[in-house]
Write a protein that holds these residues in place. Structure first.
Motif, PDB file in Angstrom:
ATOM      1  N   PRO A 130       6.562 -19.931 -37.945  1.00  0.00           N
ATOM      2  CA  PRO A 130       7.914 -20.150 -37.200  1.00  0.00           C
ATOM      3  C   PRO A 130       9.074 -20.678 -37.288  1.00  0.00           C
ATOM      4  O   PRO A 130       9.611 -21.612 -37.418  1.00  0.00           O
TER       5      PRO A 130
ATOM      6  N   ASN B  99       5.396 -22.755 -29.983  1.00  0.00           N
ATOM      7  CA  ASN B  99       4.910 -22.189 -31.221  1.00  0.00           C
ATOM      8  C   ASN B  99       3.956 -22.542 -30.833  1.00  0.00           C
ATOM      9  O   ASN B  99       3.376 -22.183 -32.140  1.00  0.00           O
TER      10      ASN B  99
ATOM     11  N   ARG C  52      11.670 -23.277 -27.639  1.00  0.00           N
ATOM     12  CA  ARG C  52      10.861 -21.935 -28.893  1.00  0.00           C
ATOM     13  C   ARG C  52       9.773 -22.978 -29.146  1.00  0.00           C
ATOM     14  O   ARG C  52       8.480 -22.655 -29.674  1.00  0.00           O
TER      15      ARG C  52
ATOM     16  N   LEU D 105       6.843 -14.409 -36.168  1.00  0.00           N
ATOM     17  CA  LEU D 105       7.529 -13.727 -35.105  1.00  0.00           C
ATOM     18  C   LEU D 105       8.166 -12.263 -35.651  1.00  0.00           C
ATOM     19  O   LEU D 105       9.225 -11.737 -34.556  1.00  0.00           O
TER      20      LEU D 105
ATOM     21  N   GLN E 232       3.685 -16.405 -28.570  1.00  0.00           N
ATOM     22  CA  GLN E 232       2.298 -17.143 -28.437  1.00  0.00           C
ATOM     23  C   GLN E 232       1.201 -16.098 -29.239  1.00  0.00           C
ATOM     24  O   GLN E 232       0.038 -16.528 -30.114  1.00  0.00           O
TER      25      GLN E 232
ATOM     26  N   LEU F 271       1.077 -15.121 -32.791  1.00  0.00           N
ATOM     27  CA  LEU F 271       0.945 -16.928 -34.676  1.00  0.00           C
ATOM     28  C   LEU F 271      -0.547 -16.245 -34.129  1.00  0.00           C
ATOM     29  O   LEU F 271      -1.220 -17.499 -35.135  1.00  0.00           O
TER      30      LEU F 271
END
Length: 182
Positions: free
Chosen positions: A134, A145, A141, A95, A119, A122
């Motif tokens: 992450p 994620n 979060r 991130l 998102q 990733l």
């Protein structure tokens, strides 16, 4: 191949699990152990060369190469090398410590795919065959994620994300090591 004693094999085993910057230092140590002197000149190795040297010296091919990788730091040649050698690339700081979460392109793509820029970033890595780690301590979060498997990024958008590369490293390098050549 020469017979290696158990001590040298143990060193090489642990070399495959540490950061490649330290591996360059470790190769210097191995050189000193073997030749009982320092190399005549300091050479800066690329990460691909370090992996090749490790493979040549020990026959060990690491199973995983953990590198900083995200849309703003995309070492394409290293990733392609690792994938061609069967080495799984694993992204730490995927991130970018939040550096791309307000990037215009990432925000537009987040809107397009109805997901957050995090998102989308990733998912970009996952679609490239890169595993991600992450970091978050926030339960919401962490859940967000993990919610990246219900969409695919189109090839055109993947190519656009590839162009965001700025070689931006967000991981901390101590000041006394920034100019060290391994």
């Amino acid at each position: 191949m020469k017979k290696w004693n158990r001590f040298k094999l143990d060193i090489l085993y642990y070399l495959s699990a540490i950061d490649l910057a330290l591996t360059g230092f470790a190769f210097t140590v191995m050189y000193v152990v073997k030749h009982r002197r320092f190399p005549e000149k300091t050479q800066k190795y690329s990460r691909e060369e370090i992996l090749e040297e490790l493979k040549k010296i020990s026959g060990i091919v690491p199973a995983v190469n953990q590198i900083e990788c995200h849309p703003l730091c995309y070492p394409k040649e290293l990733i392609e090398y690792c994938q061609s050698e069967g080495i799984q690339v694993q992204a730490y700081a995927p991130l970018a410590r939040g550096a791309y979460l307000d990037n215009d392109v990432m925000c537009v793509l987040g809107t397009k795919y109805a997901h957050t820029p995090a998102q989308v970033g990733l998912r970009w890595a996952i679609q490239k065959g890169i595993s991600v780690i992450p970091k978050s301590v926030n339960p919401d979060r962490i859940a967000s994620n993990a919610n990246i498997f219900d969409f695919n990024i189109e090839d055109e958008d993947m190519a656009i994300m590839d162009t965001l590369n700025e070689d931006l490293h967000t991981s901390h390098v101590p000041d006394d090591l920034k100019d060290v050549i391994f």
